[in-house]
Enzyme design. Sequence first.
Site, PDB file in Angstrom:
ATOM      1  CE  LYS A   1      -3.448   2.361   2.787  1.00 21.12           C
ATOM      2  NZ  LYS A   1      -4.363   2.325   3.923  1.00 21.12           N
TER       3      LYS A   1
ATOM      4  CD  GLU B   1       9.371  -6.009   6.938  1.00 21.11           C
ATOM      5  OE1 GLU B   1       9.178  -4.863   6.459  1.00 21.11           O
ATOM      6  OE2 GLU B   1       9.103  -6.303   8.116  1.00 21.11           O
TER       7      GLU B   1
ATOM      8  N   GLY C   1      -4.712  -1.881   5.043  1.00 22.04           N
ATOM      9  CA  GLY C   1      -3.930  -3.012   4.526  1.00 22.04           C
ATOM     10  C   GLY C   1      -4.576  -4.356   4.834  1.00 22.04           C
ATOM     11  NE  ARG C   2      -6.209  -3.874  11.065  1.00 24.06           N
ATOM     12  CZ  ARG C   2      -5.568  -2.714  11.195  1.00 24.06           C
ATOM     13  NH1 ARG C   2      -4.421  -2.520  10.569  1.00 24.06           N
ATOM     14  NH2 ARG C   2      -6.072  -1.754  11.946  1.00 24.06           N
TER      15      ARG C   2
ATOM     16  CD  GLU D   1      -1.587  -4.413  11.492  1.00 25.58           C
ATOM     17  OE1 GLU D   1      -2.257  -4.252  10.443  1.00 25.58           O
ATOM     18  OE2 GLU D   1      -0.378  -4.653  11.469  1.00 25.58           O
TER      19      GLU D   1
ATOM     20  CG  HIS E   1      -3.603 -35.971  15.981  1.00 23.34           C
ATOM     21  ND1 HIS E   1      -3.808 -37.219  16.539  1.00 23.34           N
ATOM     22  CD2 HIS E   1      -4.645 -35.762  15.126  1.00 23.34           C
ATOM     23  CE1 HIS E   1      -4.899 -37.747  16.009  1.00 23.34           C
ATOM     24  NE2 HIS E   1      -5.439 -36.882  15.158  1.00 23.34           N
TER      25      HIS E   1
ATOM     26  CE  LYS F   1       5.912  -1.041  10.044  1.00 20.91           C
ATOM     27  NZ  LYS F   1       4.905  -0.450   9.193  1.00 20.91           N
TER      28      LYS F   1
HETATM   29  O1  F6P Z   1       3.432  -2.889   9.766  1.00 19.79           O
HETATM   30  C1  F6P Z   1       2.085  -3.118   9.675  1.00 19.79           C
HETATM   31  C2  F6P Z   1       1.557  -2.823   8.295  1.00 19.79           C
HETATM   32  O2  F6P Z   1       1.473  -1.460   8.102  1.00 19.79           O
HETATM   33  C3  F6P Z   1       0.219  -3.506   8.070  1.00 19.79           C
HETATM   34  O3  F6P Z   1      -0.836  -2.778   8.583  1.00 19.79           O
HETATM   35  C4  F6P Z   1       0.206  -3.661   6.590  1.00 19.79           C
HETATM   36  O4  F6P Z   1      -0.745  -4.605   6.173  1.00 19.79           O
HETATM   37  C5  F6P Z   1       1.631  -4.101   6.351  1.00 19.79           C
HETATM   38  O5  F6P Z   1       2.396  -3.366   7.277  1.00 19.79           O
HETATM   39  C6  F6P Z   1       2.156  -3.893   4.956  1.00 19.79           C
HETATM   40  O6  F6P Z   1       2.064  -2.565   4.554  1.00 19.79           O
HETATM   41  P1  F6P Z   1       2.220  -2.154   3.041  1.00 19.79           P
HETATM   42  O7  F6P Z   1       1.107  -2.765   2.266  1.00 19.79           O
HETATM   43  O8  F6P Z   1       2.184  -0.655   3.029  1.00 19.79           O
HETATM   44  O9  F6P Z   1       3.554  -2.672   2.556  1.00 19.79           O
END
Ligand code: F6P
Length: 541
Positions: free
Chosen positions: A200, A206, A259-260, A345, A376, A505
Amino acid sequence: MNKIWAELVDHRRSTSATTITELFQNNPSRFQSFSAESDGILLDYSKTSLDETGLELLLELAEQADLGSRITEMFRGDQINVTERRSVLHTALRRQGDTPVLVAGEDVMPDIRHTLQRMESFAGAIRSGDHKTATGARFTDVVNIGIGGSDLGPVMATLALSPYHDGPRCHYVSNVDGADITDRLRGLDPQTTLIIIASKTFTTTETMTNAETAIAWLRAALGDQASQHPAAVSSARDKTAAFGIPPERVFGFADWVGGRYSIWGPVGLSTLIAVGRDNFRAFLSGAAAMDQHFQTADLRYNLPVLLGLTGLWHSNICGYATRAILPYEHRLARLPAYLQQLDMESNGKGVTLDGSKVARASGPIVWGEPGTNGQHAFFQLLHQGTHVVPAEFLIAASGHEDALSHQHDRLKANCLAQSEALMTGRSTEQARRLAESRGYGGDDLERMAAHLTLPGNRPSITLAYPRLTPFALGQLIALYEHRVFTEGVIWGINSFDQWGVELGKELAVNLLPPLQGASDPSKDSSTLGLVAKLTQPKPAT
Ligand code: F6P
């Protein structure tokens, strides 16, 4: 304490001696009274300690929080995400029909429909082979690079819908650990692999780190033509352009899609490529059906509301700190992880909308695994451990494997057996008889009976549906989204921000130099000791 909360606590205190089994004995139609259905999805919450009075009080709580108005405000596009000054309109992504949805006086629906059509024609061309690779071949594989909401939704949905998967193979890379991308790309051909960079913000470390690695992988095989293989999903068009992705391969969405909550739009692109337009549309319409139900059904029969109120009963009134998500549906293996983000979250907050401390426990700890595997592994604790964990079972009447319906019968039997065993347990008297039948006597008999006793009276709810179709998956995910909303409204918190993730972060950025040789005496001795340990020379291989 607020009057209704106090009444709920008193009610629990005065009725907790009555077991769930006794509630069934006292009311032969308990299942009818404590279950509800919407478009084929049944929510059975009768195997809990809730009774009529408890439910009435919880419904009063929902009324007191003005849940009905809060629902209207969300769907209407009001700025209910107050800390980020945003509307919350993931529901618009799956909206059916032509009614407008206004944000700052402007109808956002034409843009949503246009983006969906662009996604569909891109996905259709990848699936048909009309959109070719740099060397004129057909794309065989898609790698989605994203994390959190830009990963968990499509991972979960693509796996859930695997019986409908007739497009290119889909793979998912999320972790900044180089092991993830290495293992995902191993065996893939860069000449026939489409890379979707999903973020987003298009700043998440990452994802951007993995994106660079993927581009280098493409470039090593395709040279300058590598630029024809990535697409992007983001709300930051300036950043996708700076990264070198041409606008025709960028699928944008607005900042009012959290995002979620983003699987319903461009973040779902890999799932759309996997299952095709009709199945993706059915997924959206399942969610839209649940939206409609949430907005119109009486609170007493409203599935997300009932699921939310049952959750509140368990966490706030009974004091159970966690909830287990137990899909008896192997293809929902990633649902617990998806719901962990959605729920924790959203509702893992310590302050209310006005910044004051939240008055009671907010979002519970969410965890789980598919059945029967969990049986199990950790079900021992569910049955005899000292923690009570409300269990949430999901089960379909039919699987997709018609030739293996006998296996599905076993799956259903196991699911129902677990909720029954949690409720009834095994009395000491029954345990004694069992021990006797196994040859125990004297002191051994009593000791063994203690080990064989299951306390029972452990709550569970069950969601049952005809089959895990795209429509049903859409219903289930929207049901959980609205459950999280219901609980958040009653706690008075903002379920749509996530400020708690920021600090870690920032610190990670600060810790990179020490891990690469710079000294930082400002850190505590634990952090410095760990830095020293983690910067030891590489072991000989
Ligand atoms: O660190 C949490 C977060 O902001 C989530 O809310 C989000 O889904 C995820 O990181 C990834 O964010 P982006 O889509 O901006 O890479």
